[in-house]
Design an enzyme around this catalytic site. Structure first.
Site, short mmCIF file in Angstrom:
data_model
loop_
_atom_site.label_atom_id
_atom_site.label_comp_id
_atom_site.label_asym_id
_atom_site.label_seq_id
_atom_site.Cartn_x
_atom_site.Cartn_y
_atom_site.Cartn_z
N LEU A 118 0.70 -1.41 0.04
CA LEU A 118 0.09 -0.18 -0.25
C LEU A 118 0.93 0.86 0.01
O LEU A 118 0.53 2.31 -0.47
CB LEU A 118 -0.69 -0.29 1.04
CG LEU A 118 -2.26 -1.20 1.59
CD1 LEU A 118 -2.58 -0.62 2.79
CD2 LEU A 118 -3.09 -1.26 0.36
N LYS B 227 5.41 3.12 1.35
CA LYS B 227 6.45 2.63 1.40
C LYS B 227 7.22 3.75 2.33
O LYS B 227 6.34 4.85 1.73
CB LYS B 227 7.38 2.29 0.46
CG LYS B 227 7.13 1.14 0.09
CD LYS B 227 8.08 0.23 -0.93
CE LYS B 227 8.18 -1.42 -1.24
NZ LYS B 227 9.45 -1.48 -2.21
N GLY B 228 8.08 3.55 3.06
CA GLY B 228 8.43 4.53 3.67
C GLY B 228 9.64 4.52 3.82
O GLY B 228 10.82 3.61 3.49
N GLY C 160 10.02 1.40 6.95
CA GLY C 160 9.46 0.43 6.22
C GLY C 160 8.60 0.17 4.81
O GLY C 160 7.93 1.49 4.24
N VAL D 157 3.98 -0.54 4.33
CA VAL D 157 2.93 -0.69 4.71
C VAL D 157 2.02 -1.62 3.53
O VAL D 157 1.92 -1.49 2.64
CB VAL D 157 1.83 -0.13 4.87
CG1 VAL D 157 0.10 -0.06 5.63
CG2 VAL D 157 2.73 1.33 5.61
N ASP E 2 3.86 15.32 16.05
CA ASP E 2 4.31 15.24 14.33
C ASP E 2 2.45 15.00 13.75
O ASP E 2 2.52 14.81 13.13
CB ASP E 2 4.60 14.13 14.20
CG ASP E 2 5.23 15.03 12.74
OD1 ASP E 2 5.62 15.73 12.60
OD2 ASP E 2 5.88 13.73 12.41
#
Length: 181
Positions: A21, A23-24, A27, A29, A140
């Site tokens: 779904l 990417k960051g 990691g 999702v 944040d």
């Protein structure tokens, strides 16, 4: 439950047909399906190999705090798993397929009107107020973190919004006198 090597994610969830779904930086999702009933969840996978022991403990603490939160405008965390062999943490979360708020705002034909924007702000403030009532501070908050759920939750909000406006009429403003030299 945070499950430290007590159960492996593959024992509880089917990951064979996962769809990524997003990417960051630390990691990704993807979707997972619970084997017991076929329900689909989001699974955030975080690489823990570069985390110091203190940072890993902070991550575990953040997961525990968010698991304790139950509000219709806060993404639910149901459980987490650590795989020390793969050096990854898996966080099983509520599925939000309504899209990211920022993306929805950009693609909205005429932009968000005042009423729609007010509804979004009210939901964000409701969640923030709920957290603050429980001594939890999100450090944040931003639109990029806001996602729409798959479908609205059936239960009502866990915490009401604070009353709008002052409870008693505000006193009239004081007139200031001009000072004469």
């Amino acid at each position: 439950d945070h499950q430290k090597d007590h159960a492996k994610i593959d024992e509880v969830y089917d990951t064979s047909q996962s769809i990524v779904l997003g990417k960051g930086a630390c990691g990704s999702v993807s979707t997972v399906r619970r084997k017991a009933d076929g329900e689909v969840f989001a699974c955030k996978t975080i690489a823990i190999e570069r985390l110091e022991d203190n940072d890993l403990e902070l991550l575990r603490n953040e997961i525990a705090i968010q698991r304790a939160l139950d509000h219709p405008n806060i993404v639910r965390i149901y459980e987490s798993f650590e795989d020390h062999r793969k050096r990854e943490m898996y966080i099983i979360m509520e599925m939000c397929t309504g899209g990211a708020l920022v993306s929805r705002m950009k693609t909205h034909r005429h932009g968000y009107g005042e009423k729609a924007a007010a509804t979004l702000v009210e939901k964000m403030l409701s969640a923030t107020f709920y957290c603050h009532q429980r001594g939890v501070v999100h450090r944040d908050i931003k639109c990029a973190r806001a996602h729409a759920p798959t479908r609205p939750r059936a239960r009502p909000p866990a915490a009401p919004l604070p009353p709008r406006g002052p409870r008693t009429p505000a006193p009239p403003p004081r007139r200031r006198r001009a000072h004469r030299p």
